[in-house]
Design a protein around this motif. Structure first.
Motif, PDB file in Angstrom:
ATOM      1  N   ILE A 415       1.004  -1.532   0.039  1.00 30.55           N
ATOM      2  CA  ILE A 415       0.276  -0.326  -0.050  1.00 30.55           C
ATOM      3  C   ILE A 415       0.935   1.182  -0.149  1.00 30.55           C
ATOM      4  O   ILE A 415       1.163   1.264   0.728  1.00 30.55           O
ATOM      5  CB  ILE A 415      -1.234   0.034   1.121  1.00 30.55           C
ATOM      6  N   ALA A 416       0.917   2.001  -0.954  1.00 35.92           N
ATOM      7  CA  ALA A 416       1.675   3.457  -1.284  1.00 35.92           C
ATOM      8  C   ALA A 416       1.439   4.810  -0.823  1.00 35.92           C
ATOM      9  O   ALA A 416      -1.048   4.621  -0.248  1.00 35.92           O
ATOM     10  CB  ALA A 416       1.760   3.651  -2.478  1.00 35.92           C
ATOM     11  N   VAL A 417       1.388   4.796   0.570  1.00 33.85           N
ATOM     12  CA  VAL A 417       0.436   6.142   1.569  1.00 33.85           C
ATOM     13  C   VAL A 417       1.457   7.745   1.501  1.00 33.85           C
ATOM     14  O   VAL A 417       2.564   7.585   1.138  1.00 33.85           O
ATOM     15  CB  VAL A 417       1.179   5.236   3.242  1.00 33.85           C
ATOM     16  N   ALA A 418       0.423   8.474   1.062  1.00 34.20           N
ATOM     17  CA  ALA A 418       1.142   9.843   1.156  1.00 34.20           C
ATOM     18  C   ALA A 418       0.624  10.462   2.284  1.00 34.20           C
ATOM     19  O   ALA A 418      -0.062  10.709   2.850  1.00 34.20           O
ATOM     20  CB  ALA A 418       1.062  11.197  -0.251  1.00 34.20           C
ATOM     21  N   SER A 419       1.247  11.926   2.548  1.00 35.89           N
ATOM     22  CA  SER A 419       0.593  12.898   3.416  1.00 35.89           C
ATOM     23  C   SER A 419      -0.208  14.357   2.716  1.00 35.89           C
ATOM     24  O   SER A 419      -0.556  14.615   3.533  1.00 35.89           O
ATOM     25  CB  SER A 419       1.893  13.687   3.931  1.00 35.89           C
ATOM     26  N   ARG A 420      -0.453  14.507   1.529  1.00 36.31           N
ATOM     27  CA  ARG A 420      -1.621  14.829   0.301  1.00 36.31           C
ATOM     28  C   ARG A 420      -1.832  13.789   0.251  1.00 36.31           C
ATOM     29  O   ARG A 420      -1.694  13.452  -0.728  1.00 36.31           O
ATOM     30  CB  ARG A 420      -0.720  15.742   0.100  1.00 36.31           C
ATOM     31  N   LYS A 421      -3.469  14.717  -0.541  1.00 34.83           N
ATOM     32  CA  LYS A 421      -4.084  13.545  -1.243  1.00 34.83           C
ATOM     33  C   LYS A 421      -4.078  13.737  -2.724  1.00 34.83           C
ATOM     34  O   LYS A 421      -3.833  14.464  -2.810  1.00 34.83           O
ATOM     35  CB  LYS A 421      -5.377  13.609  -0.825  1.00 34.83           C
ATOM     36  N   GLN A 422      -3.548  12.498  -3.233  1.00 28.62           N
ATOM     37  CA  GLN A 422      -3.857  12.856  -5.014  1.00 28.62           C
ATOM     38  C   GLN A 422      -4.248  11.888  -5.685  1.00 28.62           C
ATOM     39  O   GLN A 422      -3.632  10.574  -5.522  1.00 28.62           O
ATOM     40  CB  GLN A 422      -1.868  13.702  -5.415  1.00 28.62           C
ATOM     41  N   GLN A 423      -4.552  12.410  -6.754  1.00 22.86           N
ATOM     42  CA  GLN A 423      -5.240  10.770  -7.438  1.00 22.86           C
ATOM     43  C   GLN A 423      -4.795  10.084  -8.029  1.00 22.86           C
ATOM     44  O   GLN A 423      -3.629  10.457  -8.920  1.00 22.86           O
ATOM     45  CB  GLN A 423      -6.361  11.403  -9.109  1.00 22.86           C
ATOM     46  N   ALA A 424      -4.335   8.636  -8.176  1.00 20.76           N
ATOM     47  CA  ALA A 424      -3.457   7.583  -8.656  1.00 20.76           C
ATOM     48  C   ALA A 424      -3.528   6.940 -10.007  1.00 20.76           C
ATOM     49  O   ALA A 424      -3.615   6.077 -10.654  1.00 20.76           O
ATOM     50  CB  ALA A 424      -3.302   6.228  -7.933  1.00 20.76           C
ATOM     51  N   ARG A 431       6.802   4.449  -8.121  1.00 17.56           N
ATOM     52  CA  ARG A 431       8.006   4.027  -8.849  1.00 17.56           C
ATOM     53  C   ARG A 431       8.667   4.676  -7.862  1.00 17.56           C
ATOM     54  O   ARG A 431       9.942   4.676  -7.520  1.00 17.56           O
ATOM     55  CB  ARG A 431       8.450   4.902 -10.186  1.00 17.56           C
ATOM     56  N   HIS A 432       8.683   5.864  -7.423  1.00 19.31           N
ATOM     57  CA  HIS A 432       8.700   6.771  -6.157  1.00 19.31           C
ATOM     58  C   HIS A 432       9.137   6.009  -4.449  1.00 19.31           C
ATOM     59  O   HIS A 432      10.255   6.022  -4.265  1.00 19.31           O
ATOM     60  CB  HIS A 432       7.680   8.244  -5.847  1.00 19.31           C
ATOM     61  N   LEU A 433       8.163   5.358  -4.624  1.00 24.33           N
ATOM     62  CA  LEU A 433       9.219   4.006  -3.944  1.00 24.33           C
ATOM     63  C   LEU A 433       9.510   3.131  -4.265  1.00 24.33           C
ATOM     64  O   LEU A 433       9.208   1.668  -3.593  1.00 24.33           O
ATOM     65  CB  LEU A 433       7.142   3.524  -3.202  1.00 24.33           C
ATOM     66  N   ARG A 434      10.200   3.392  -4.937  1.00 25.88           N
ATOM     67  CA  ARG A 434      11.056   2.050  -5.881  1.00 25.88           C
ATOM     68  C   ARG A 434      10.119   0.665  -6.084  1.00 25.88           C
ATOM     69  O   ARG A 434      10.561  -0.194  -6.011  1.00 25.88           O
ATOM     70  CB  ARG A 434      12.219   1.686  -4.899  1.00 25.88           C
ATOM     71  N   ILE A 435       9.439   0.335  -6.968  1.00 26.35           N
ATOM     72  CA  ILE A 435       8.532  -0.381  -7.182  1.00 26.35           C
ATOM     73  C   ILE A 435       7.849   0.144  -8.567  1.00 26.35           C
ATOM     74  O   ILE A 435       7.518   1.123  -8.380  1.00 26.35           O
ATOM     75  CB  ILE A 435       6.621  -0.799  -5.608  1.00 26.35           C
TER      76      ILE A 435
END
Ligand SMILES: [Zn+2]
Length: 500
Positions: A415-424, A431-435
């Motif tokens: 599960i990719a988690v961010a601190s601000r909401k943004q449409q996937a 890829r920012h999380l190396r996947i």
């Protein structure tokens, strides 16, 4: 060479969402720049798939002198506060006044903004600008594909130009088209405009131009835009807006009133004739999970679940956990889900470090009725600072600022988690999380349609899932009170339209 003022103020308002867009929401950058005023505006949008960026590039090529006003956008949400609207509108008007002696105005608007005190906020901006510059100065606005075009907007702008794609891969191109329209107007072309509003709402997930009926309808609309027409907009509308102007519309401006009215009537007639083709195809969570357990995705071609009702690109908060929890409970393997907005979980992951295990109650922060967090022990598989550049056709060039991000793993699910909401809607978010998204069997994405731009070609199947969330996929389920008389809240399902 003409002196052209350039500004923008974009918001898509889901009037059923309780979370309002305040001034601070327009100040903050997300995938696109935060509120930018004056000369920095041109650099802030440069290279992005944004109308203002396309306009600036094209208008410079046409040798016009560009005078910056301000530009801002905020994530789709509930009403824009009166405070935010009035402060930002005043900024645009003050700067326009300060430049003095301008020859034309270009505005990068959405067309479906509703403020606390204004049902037709875009029309009000155009009215104020028109009042300031007078009748003789061309005012051109570009609009989103989801604009709910009003008579006031059509009357106060000299010309409107709207996107033709959903996913919106042509935003910058639309700005460039607006620059060419404005150039023609500056050479003295006299135009009138005509608007026809259509009387049924089209669900967002039935609006993709990668599928019928809009694929061919939009192609026909595009080919109808030829002299003496300067612009023709086929806007399917943003349905989650309880205002009188909500709904699809067809607009044109041009120098020959007869040709523009007959063309608009023809395009609107074709839209009505194909109404039944817009009928919704939604899966319940149970139906979607059953499909996943019935068929295996071929390697490199995941099955994509569009978690449309929590799409932050339409007023969702990217934190409902209904679909994800069902996938965990049923033991579905190889799932990549996201992007969940949970700043606390991201902060906990950063404090613990990569490889650590953390106990988190993930998601369900915005209080969607019936939604509960995923309470589990997660492995922190990767961390990121949330700063990266969009690479897909929709978010191309966007400089994301999503705050601390983390990849959390539980029971075969990532599960990719961010601190601000943004449409996937861009693979760069993962890829920012190396996947690599394509390495997964199932992708559960917080998006309605925009994900198709960057993920569509890898998908073996796409299922639109009706999981809990505030962005109700079926407009017929929304408690409207202010639609215009005769408006139907879903497309007629019969084999021909009720008009015939
Ligand atoms: Zn849109």
């Amino acid at each position: 060479m003409a002196r052209v003022a350039v500004g923008g103020f974009q918001h898509e308002t889901n009037t059923f969402s309780p979370i309002k867009a305040a001034y601070a929401d327009f100040e903050a950058p997300d995938a696109w720049p935060g509120l930018t005023r004056g000369g920095a505006l041109f650099d802030a949008v440069a290279g992005m798939n944004l109308p203002a960026a396309g306009f600036v590039q094209e208008a410079r090529g046409l040798h016009h002198e560009l005078l910056p006003l301000s530009w801002c956008s905020a994530q789709p949400s509930g009403h824009v506060t009166r405070d935010a609207f009035e402060r930002i509108a005043a900024m645009l008007l003050d700067d326009l006044r300060a430049h003095g002696g301008i020859d034309a105005v270009y505005l990068d608007l959405h067309g479906a903004m509703v403020a606390e005190h204004l049902d037709d906020a875009d029309g009000e901006i155009l009215r104020r600008v028109r009042d300031l510059v007078g009748a003789g100065v061309p005012v051109v606005a570009s609009l989103d594909f989801h604009a709910n075009i009003s008579r006031q907007m059509a009357r106060c702008a000299t010309a409107l130009v709207s996107y033709r794609t959903y996913p919106h891969v042509d935003m910058a191109d639309c700005g460039a088209r607006a620059a060419r329209v404005l150039h023609d107007l500056l050479r003295g072309t006299q135009v009138a405009s005509y608007l026809e509003q259509v009387d049924f709402l089209i669900p967002l997930t039935s609006q993709s131009t990668l599928a019928e009926p809009l694929q061919s309808l939009m192609r026909e609309a595009e080919s109808a835009e030829r002299p003496p027409l300067l612009s023709l907009c086929l806007a399917p509308g943003f349905p989650a807006a309880d205002v009188a102007d909500c709904g699809p519309s067809v607009y044109a401006c041009g120098s020959d009133v007869f040709v523009l009215t007959t063309t608009v009537r023809q395009v609107a007639g074709e839209l009505r004739r194909r109404e039944h083709e817009f009928a919704l195809e939604l899966y319940t969570i149970e139906q979607a999970v059953a499909e996943l357990t019935r068929v295996d995705a071929p390697r490199g071609h995941p099955i994509i679940l569009a978690d449309t009702q929590d799409n932050p690109g339409a007023g969702g908060n990217a934190d409902t956990m209904g679909l994800i929890k069902a996938l965990v409970a049923r033991g579905v393997r190889g799932v990549l889900a996201g992007v969940i907005c949970d700043p606390d979980a991201a902060a906990r992951a950063h404090a613990a470090g990569e490889g650590a295990r953390i106990e988190v109650r993930l998601g369900a922060r915005s209080g969607t009725i019936g939604d509960t967090p995923l309470d589990a022990s997660f492995k922190v598989a990767a961390l990121g600072d949330g700063r990266f550049t969009g690479t897909g056709p929709f978010y191309h060039g966007a400089r994301f600022e999503l705050g601390p991000m983390a990849l959390l793993e539980v029971d075969g699910m990532r599960i990719a988690v961010a601190s601000r909401k943004q449409q996937a809607a861009d693979q760069a978010m993962f890829r920012h999380l190396r996947i690599e998204p394509a390495d997964h069997a199932v992708l559960a994405l917080k998006s309605s349609v925009h994900f198709r731009a960057d993920f569509g070609s890898m998908a073996s199947r796409i299922l639109v899932v009706e999981a809990p969330g505030p962005n109700i996929a079926n407009p017929a389920k929304l408690p409207f009170t202010r639609l215009r008389p005769g408006m139907r809240t879903s497309p007629w399902r019969g084999s021909s339209s009720p008009h015939r």
